[in-house]
Write a protein that holds these residues in place. Sequence first.
Motif, PDB file in Angstrom:
ATOM      1  N   ASP A 109      11.363  -6.411  -4.389  1.00 39.70           N
ATOM      2  CA  ASP A 109      11.193  -7.307  -3.248  1.00 39.70           C
ATOM      3  C   ASP A 109      10.397  -6.644  -2.122  1.00 39.70           C
ATOM      4  O   ASP A 109       9.530  -7.271  -1.501  1.00 39.70           O
ATOM      5  N   LEU A 110      10.641  -5.358  -1.866  1.00 42.27           N
ATOM      6  CA  LEU A 110       9.884  -4.638  -0.835  1.00 42.27           C
ATOM      7  C   LEU A 110       8.444  -4.410  -1.270  1.00 42.27           C
ATOM      8  O   LEU A 110       7.520  -4.494  -0.466  1.00 42.27           O
ATOM      9  N   ARG A 111       8.252  -4.123  -2.548  1.00 44.09           N
ATOM     10  CA  ARG A 111       6.895  -3.933  -3.068  1.00 44.09           C
ATOM     11  C   ARG A 111       6.081  -5.218  -2.930  1.00 44.09           C
ATOM     12  O   ARG A 111       4.938  -5.197  -2.474  1.00 44.09           O
ATOM     13  N   ASP A 112       6.689  -6.362  -3.269  1.00 42.39           N
ATOM     14  CA  ASP A 112       5.989  -7.643  -3.150  1.00 42.39           C
ATOM     15  C   ASP A 112       5.665  -7.968  -1.692  1.00 42.39           C
ATOM     16  O   ASP A 112       4.572  -8.456  -1.394  1.00 42.39           O
ATOM     17  N   LEU A 113       6.604  -7.684  -0.811  1.00 41.72           N
ATOM     18  CA  LEU A 113       6.375  -7.924   0.614  1.00 41.72           C
ATOM     19  C   LEU A 113       5.255  -7.027   1.135  1.00 41.72           C
ATOM     20  O   LEU A 113       4.360  -7.483   1.849  1.00 41.72           O
TER      21      LEU A 113
END
Length: 86
Positions: free
Chosen positions: A72-76
């Motif tokens: 989720d942090l990588r996508d953000l």
Amino acid sequence: MRKPTQHLELDPQGSDFLSLLRDMGHVDEALIEELTTRLVLKNPDTRVIPYEELRKHIASMLFEREDAMRPDLRDLLRAEWSRFFG
């Protein structure tokens, strides 16, 4: 031989940028500690680190850690990359 600077100061824009990335969850205390070490070693005679120098190092460090990030942090981060580093 001179010892490297032990204390670094960020210019106001760099300080705000680092705070924003920390607040958004892209940067944690471990990364900040490693960033500080890198900056001290790279700029031993510099006390105030300019925004562009800070930004360059953070971008490199985040890119190096991309595979280890939570999805989720990588996508953000990918979605916001161009605003932060483009």
